[in-house]
Design a protein around this motif. Structure first.
Motif, PDB file in Angstrom:
ATOM      1  N   ARG A  22      51.054  46.688  50.427  1.00 30.18           N
ATOM      2  CA  ARG A  22      49.866  45.883  50.727  1.00 30.18           C
ATOM      3  C   ARG A  22      49.940  44.486  50.098  1.00 30.18           C
ATOM      4  NH1 ARG A  22      44.734  50.134  50.691  1.00 30.18           N
ATOM      5  NH2 ARG A  22      45.632  51.556  52.232  1.00 30.18           N
ATOM      6  N   LEU A  23      51.155  43.946  50.089  1.00 31.41           N
ATOM      7  CA  LEU A  23      51.390  42.576  49.660  1.00 31.41           C
ATOM      8  C   LEU A  23      51.801  41.762  50.889  1.00 31.41           C
ATOM      9  CD1 LEU A  23      53.499  43.167  46.417  1.00 31.41           C
ATOM     10  CD2 LEU A  23      51.143  42.328  46.511  1.00 31.41           C
TER      11      LEU A  23
ATOM     12  N   LEU B 181      32.963  26.225  52.816  1.00 25.72           N
ATOM     13  CA  LEU B 181      34.068  25.342  53.145  1.00 25.72           C
ATOM     14  C   LEU B 181      34.862  24.997  51.896  1.00 25.72           C
ATOM     15  CD1 LEU B 181      35.573  23.483  55.155  1.00 25.72           C
ATOM     16  CD2 LEU B 181      33.874  21.729  54.653  1.00 25.72           C
ATOM     17  N   ALA B 182      34.166  24.699  50.807  1.00 30.89           N
ATOM     18  CA  ALA B 182      34.829  24.341  49.549  1.00 30.89           C
ATOM     19  C   ALA B 182      35.681  25.492  49.036  1.00 30.89           C
ATOM     20  CB  ALA B 182      33.784  23.937  48.514  1.00 30.89           C
ATOM     21  N   LEU B 183      35.174  26.707  49.092  1.00 32.38           N
ATOM     22  CA  LEU B 183      35.920  27.867  48.604  1.00 32.38           C
ATOM     23  C   LEU B 183      37.136  28.149  49.480  1.00 32.38           C
ATOM     24  CD1 LEU B 183      32.969  30.261  47.684  1.00 32.38           C
ATOM     25  CD2 LEU B 183      34.598  29.224  46.094  1.00 32.38           C
ATOM     26  N   GLY B 184      36.971  28.006  50.793  1.00 31.75           N
ATOM     27  CA  GLY B 184      38.087  28.258  51.701  1.00 31.75           C
ATOM     28  C   GLY B 184      39.231  27.289  51.493  1.00 31.75           C
ATOM     29  N   VAL B 185      38.925  26.010  51.355  1.00 33.87           N
ATOM     30  CA  VAL B 185      39.960  25.002  51.118  1.00 33.87           C
ATOM     31  C   VAL B 185      40.589  25.212  49.746  1.00 33.87           C
ATOM     32  CG1 VAL B 185      40.427  22.541  50.858  1.00 33.87           C
ATOM     33  CG2 VAL B 185      38.894  23.335  52.665  1.00 33.87           C
ATOM     34  N   ALA B 186      39.776  25.513  48.742  1.00 30.68           N
ATOM     35  CA  ALA B 186      40.285  25.716  47.382  1.00 30.68           C
ATOM     36  C   ALA B 186      41.297  26.851  47.339  1.00 30.68           C
ATOM     37  CB  ALA B 186      39.125  26.001  46.438  1.00 30.68           C
ATOM     38  N   ALA B 187      41.001  27.950  48.033  1.00 30.13           N
ATOM     39  CA  ALA B 187      41.939  29.076  48.058  1.00 30.13           C
ATOM     40  C   ALA B 187      43.242  28.695  48.751  1.00 30.13           C
ATOM     41  CB  ALA B 187      41.295  30.270  48.761  1.00 30.13           C
ATOM     42  N   GLY B 188      43.151  27.898  49.808  1.00 26.36           N
ATOM     43  CA  GLY B 188      44.340  27.543  50.575  1.00 26.36           C
ATOM     44  C   GLY B 188      45.316  26.667  49.819  1.00 26.36           C
ATOM     45  N   ILE B 189      44.840  25.845  48.887  1.00 23.77           N
ATOM     46  CA  ILE B 189      45.737  24.914  48.187  1.00 23.77           C
ATOM     47  C   ILE B 189      46.154  25.432  46.820  1.00 23.77           C
ATOM     48  CG2 ILE B 189      44.699  22.949  49.369  1.00 23.77           C
ATOM     49  CD1 ILE B 189      43.305  22.280  46.688  1.00 23.77           C
ATOM     50  N   ALA B 190      45.885  26.704  46.517  1.00 23.55           N
ATOM     51  CA  ALA B 190      46.234  27.272  45.206  1.00 23.55           C
ATOM     52  C   ALA B 190      47.699  27.699  45.173  1.00 23.55           C
ATOM     53  CB  ALA B 190      45.315  28.448  44.888  1.00 23.55           C
ATOM     54  N   GLN B 191      48.579  26.849  45.601  1.00 25.93           N
ATOM     55  CA  GLN B 191      50.020  27.100  45.611  1.00 25.93           C
ATOM     56  C   GLN B 191      50.741  25.777  45.823  1.00 25.93           C
ATOM     57  OE1 GLN B 191      51.196  26.395  48.768  1.00 25.93           O
ATOM     58  NE2 GLN B 191      49.331  26.576  49.964  1.00 25.93           N
ATOM     59  N   ILE B 192      52.056  25.769  45.644  1.00 28.33           N
ATOM     60  CA  ILE B 192      52.866  24.581  45.914  1.00 28.33           C
ATOM     61  C   ILE B 192      54.072  25.017  46.728  1.00 28.33           C
ATOM     62  CG2 ILE B 192      52.131  23.309  43.873  1.00 28.33           C
ATOM     63  CD1 ILE B 192      54.768  24.105  42.529  1.00 28.33           C
TER      64      ILE B 192
ATOM     65  N   GLU C 186      47.253  35.061  59.014  1.00 30.57           N
ATOM     66  CA  GLU C 186      47.030  36.465  58.660  1.00 30.57           C
ATOM     67  C   GLU C 186      45.543  36.809  58.631  1.00 30.57           C
ATOM     68  OE1 GLU C 186      48.968  37.096  54.953  1.00 30.57           O
ATOM     69  OE2 GLU C 186      50.993  37.041  55.800  1.00 30.57           O
ATOM     70  N   ARG C 187      44.698  35.835  58.296  1.00 36.21           N
ATOM     71  CA  ARG C 187      43.251  36.074  58.197  1.00 36.21           C
ATOM     72  C   ARG C 187      42.486  35.571  59.419  1.00 36.21           C
ATOM     73  NH1 ARG C 187      45.812  35.401  53.741  1.00 36.21           N
ATOM     74  NH2 ARG C 187      45.298  36.632  51.880  1.00 36.21           N
TER      75      ARG C 187
ATOM     76  N   LEU D 154      56.949  30.158  42.849  1.00 38.95           N
ATOM     77  CA  LEU D 154      57.158  31.542  43.270  1.00 38.95           C
ATOM     78  C   LEU D 154      55.969  32.420  42.883  1.00 38.95           C
ATOM     79  CD1 LEU D 154      59.096  33.620  44.479  1.00 38.95           C
ATOM     80  CD2 LEU D 154      60.066  33.940  42.217  1.00 38.95           C
ATOM     81  N   LEU D 155      55.499  32.281  41.656  1.00 42.07           N
ATOM     82  CA  LEU D 155      54.371  33.096  41.198  1.00 42.07           C
ATOM     83  C   LEU D 155      53.081  32.713  41.922  1.00 42.07           C
ATOM     84  CD1 LEU D 155      55.153  33.171  37.370  1.00 42.07           C
ATOM     85  CD2 LEU D 155      55.476  35.017  39.023  1.00 42.07           C
ATOM     86  N   ALA D 156      52.863  31.410  42.120  1.00 40.39           N
ATOM     87  CA  ALA D 156      51.630  30.965  42.788  1.00 40.39           C
ATOM     88  C   ALA D 156      51.587  31.428  44.239  1.00 40.39           C
ATOM     89  CB  ALA D 156      51.523  29.439  42.709  1.00 40.39           C
ATOM     90  N   ILE D 157      52.738  31.374  44.924  1.00 45.69           N
ATOM     91  CA  ILE D 157      52.786  31.849  46.309  1.00 45.69           C
ATOM     92  C   ILE D 157      52.527  33.353  46.368  1.00 45.69           C
ATOM     93  CG2 ILE D 157      54.347  32.234  48.266  1.00 45.69           C
ATOM     94  CD1 ILE D 157      55.630  29.525  47.605  1.00 45.69           C
ATOM     95  N   THR D 158      53.077  34.076  45.389  1.00 42.25           N
ATOM     96  CA  THR D 158      52.906  35.531  45.368  1.00 42.25           C
ATOM     97  C   THR D 158      51.447  35.928  45.168  1.00 42.25           C
ATOM     98  OG1 THR D 158      55.148  35.786  44.465  1.00 42.25           O
ATOM     99  CG2 THR D 158      53.651  37.664  44.241  1.00 42.25           C
ATOM    100  N   ILE D 159      50.748  35.211  44.297  1.00 39.34           N
ATOM    101  CA  ILE D 159      49.363  35.585  43.994  1.00 39.34           C
ATOM    102  C   ILE D 159      48.354  34.832  44.864  1.00 39.34           C
ATOM    103  CG2 ILE D 159      49.947  36.135  41.606  1.00 39.34           C
ATOM    104  CD1 ILE D 159      48.627  33.508  40.761  1.00 39.34           C
ATOM    105  N   ASN D 160      48.835  34.035  45.828  1.00 35.66           N
ATOM    106  CA  ASN D 160      47.916  33.282  46.665  1.00 35.66           C
ATOM    107  C   ASN D 160      46.931  34.154  47.435  1.00 35.66           C
ATOM    108  OD1 ASN D 160      47.708  31.414  49.594  1.00 35.66           O
ATOM    109  ND2 ASN D 160      47.082  30.561  47.639  1.00 35.66           N
ATOM    110  N   PRO D 161      47.349  35.342  47.922  1.00 35.56           N
ATOM    111  CA  PRO D 161      46.352  36.215  48.572  1.00 35.56           C
ATOM    112  C   PRO D 161      45.191  36.569  47.653  1.00 35.56           C
ATOM    113  CG  PRO D 161      48.562  36.962  49.083  1.00 35.56           C
ATOM    114  CD  PRO D 161      48.707  35.887  48.047  1.00 35.56           C
ATOM    115  N   LEU D 162      45.464  36.632  46.346  1.00 28.53           N
ATOM    116  CA  LEU D 162      44.393  36.902  45.387  1.00 28.53           C
ATOM    117  C   LEU D 162      43.386  35.755  45.361  1.00 28.53           C
ATOM    118  CD1 LEU D 162      43.305  38.795  43.172  1.00 28.53           C
ATOM    119  CD2 LEU D 162      44.761  37.590  41.536  1.00 28.53           C
ATOM    120  N   ALA D 163      43.869  34.533  45.595  1.00 25.66           N
ATOM    121  CA  ALA D 163      42.966  33.381  45.622  1.00 25.66           C
ATOM    122  C   ALA D 163      41.986  33.501  46.787  1.00 25.66           C
ATOM    123  CB  ALA D 163      43.767  32.082  45.729  1.00 25.66           C
TER     124      ALA D 163
END
Length: 590
Positions: A29-30, A338-349, A138-139, A379-388
């Motif tokens: 489920r990752l 809108l703010a939360l959706g954009v914030a979650a999307g950019i929580a990676q590089i 995916e969403r 690598l770690l930020a991309i992995t945990i991005n679904p958590l964001a």
């Protein structure tokens, strides 16, 4: 093996391991992309076993980025970008500044110099468009308001990074780097360098806006008329990669940005959905190689040697950037959701971070340790991005429950205006699609002959036709002429004169097919009775289409033989009448 197979081995083993670990990630489920990253680690230089060619994998990944950004451009029009400019321009630039300051602060704590801190901060300030698109798809959020704003946000970030990549060599020596790293720097003043850079980007945008919409759709239609699916797919890829490479060579913009503009230009064509469908498999395949290539660059030892530093960088990426973006969007008076959706999307590089880090390393502005930290944090930020995204959804529910009145009303006006504008653009796009579907439906209703062929082939047939009009009395076809086209009557009435026998054909009929099938000259005169509109299929296009659709050809052949029999019967009847008239005249003379 007798020859070098690095390319084949890199692709084959990369795909095999990506498929295996992607499946395992899904079972856990990752996101599947976590499995792709792990596959890259396994074939990277820092783990035992097979080591893939990192340089080759990086170039394959670049193709993936180009194709993915091309797909973004196909679905994201310039109207979308203009619609969200109120939030993405100030928001994205403000977030880049804030994240750069946070990264600079970390470097200051570690004792790095100013130049290293600025470049490191820029590297962790920009999110990956590839990762964002995967998460939104995916969403099922890609066409939502927050999804379209997030994509626009990252496009502005990409444009800012293009400027940073071009300006970095000019500022390298000022920031304490090596001015000679790039083969020598220009002696022009920095202000002039900035002006030239902006002029190049503006020139590229101008050329893309003025010339692209006229040439690219014309090329696609010409290729589509050949009826070759592989040639059409090849042309789509050639345009995407060619414009991306050409823009980089001529204007100094990135491949990704050039591909994005290629997609925007092609998106204005009536064949855009077909181009998207044809390029999608390659987008998926090469985007997998992008994540594999990131995994190959990851050095696991950094997690043991610098664990606190890695966690600090991840915190800036996964917490500092989203919080900053969230507050900036609220400050611009847009809704909480809108703010939360954009914030979650950019929580990676992602891709631009690695490109900028590589250029910074070449000019002595990013150390080997800095590159390792960026890769590990990515690598770690991309992995945990679904958590964001999960956290954003939970926060939205909590805020709505804790502060229902404030949550419902804050930013409501601007949010409604933005949603209405985006909906209007979407309605216009759907209207264009429906108009094309209506044309096909009306065509099939008028000419049931083509009902059996597939929808894509029906659309292709419409491209083959050339419209033609005629006024009452106009001669469309003359006896004895060479057959060069087949005519389909869309509206009006024509009169076919065969050996003195007149037959009227109305809308839904066709004529001129016998000369094309037999190669003989025309055997009838065809004249417009009233104002007529035709769809004309040339001899070349007739042969091409009929060769690909034998059932249609058989139906046309049967109708042609039936008409030929009727014409012969009419001709025989005419000869019999003429003979009787001659006999009557002779008797009268006697």
């Amino acid at each position: 093996m007798p020859h070098d197979v690095n390319l084949v081995a890199t692709i084959a083993i990369g795909f095999v391991l990506a498929a295996i670990f992607g499946y395992l990630a899904d079972r856990l489920r990752l996101p599947a992309l976590v499995g792709y990253l792990v596959a890259g680690i396994f074939i990277g230089p820092f783990t035992p076993g097979f080591v893939a060619d990192a340089a080759m994998a990086g170039q394959l990944a670049e193709i993936g980025i180009v194709l993915l950004m091309f797909g973004v451009g196909l679905h994201f029009s310039a109207s979308d970008l203009l619609a969200v400019r109120g939030v993405v321009l100030a928001g994205a630039l403000g977030q880049i500044l804030l994240a750069t300051l946070l990264g600079f602060g970390l470097c200051w704590l570690w004792g790095w110099n100013t130049g290293h801190g600025i470049v490191f901060g820029l590297c962790i300030s920009v999110a990956s468009t590839v990762v964002l698109l995967k998460a939104l798809e995916e969403r099922n959020l890609l066409q939502s308001t927050q999804g379209r704003v997030a994509v626009g946000w990252l496009i502005v970030e990409d444009l800012a990074m293009v400027l940073a990549l071009v300006l970095l060599p000019a500022f390298a020596e000022t920031m304490g780097g090596n001015a000679e790293a790039g083969g020598g720097t220009s002696s022009a003043p920095i202000a002039l360098t900035i002006l030239l850079t902006l002029s190049k980007v503006a020139g590229f945008a101008l050329v893309a806006a003025l010339i692209g919409p006229r040439i690219v759709p014309w090329i696609l239609i010409k290729v589509a008329r050949t009826g070759s699916r592989e040639l059409f797919t090849l042309s789509v890829l050639a345009l995407a990669l060619g414009i991306a490479f050409g823009s980089a060579a001529a204007f100094g913009v990135s491949f990704a940005l050039g591909a994005f503009f290629a997609g925007v230009i092609m998106g204005e064509s009536q064949l855009s959905h077909r181009a998207a469908a044809n390029s999608l498999p390659l987008q998926d395949a090469f985007s997998v190689l992008f994540f594999v290539s990131i995994g190959m660059l990851f050095e696991p030892a950094i997690l043991v040697e610098k664990p606190l530093e890695v966690l600090a960088v991840v915190a800036v990426i996964a917490l500092g950037k989203p919080i900053g973006a969230f507050l900036l969007i609220l400050a611009l008076r847009y809704p909480v959701r809108l703010a939360l959706g954009v914030a979650a999307g950019i929580a990676q590089i992602g891709e631009f971070s690695f490109i900028l880090a590589g250029l910074g390393a070449a000019y002595g502005l990013v150390t080997k340790e800095g590159q390792s930290l960026i890769l590990a944090a990515a690598l770690l930020a991309i992995t945990i991005n679904p958590l964001a995204f999960a956290t954003a959804e939970a926060l939205e529910r909590w805020i709505s429950g804790r502060f229902p009145q404030w949550s419902a009303n804050f930013g409501k006006r601007r949010g409604r205006v933005l949603a209405v504008e985006l909906d209007r653009i979407q309605v216009q796009a759907r209207k264009r699609e429906h108009e094309q579907a209506r044309k096909i439906t009306e065509f099939i209703e008028t000419f049931p002959l083509f009902k059996a062929i597939k929808p894509d082939d029906q659309e292709e047939l419409l491209l083959l036709f050339v419209p033609k009009a005629a006024s009452p009395g106009d001669r469309i076809v003359r006896v004895g002429e060479k057959g060069d086209a087949m005519y389909f009557v869309v509206s009006g009435t024509v009169e076919v004169d065969v050996n003195g026998t007149a037959v009227k054909l109305e809308a839904g009929s066709f004529f001129g097919e016998m000369a094309l099938l037999t190669g003989d000259p025309r055997t009838a005169d065809v004249t417009a009775v009233d104002y007529c509109n035709f769809l004309v299929l040339s001899l070349r296009d007739f042969r091409l289409f009929m060769s690909r659709h034998p059932a249609v050809r058989a139906a046309v052949q049967a109708m042609a033989e039936e008409r030929l029999a009727m014409n012969r019967a009419a001709a025989n009847g005419s000869e019999y009448r003429d003979e009787r008239l001659d006999q009557g005249a002779a008797a009268t003379d006697r």
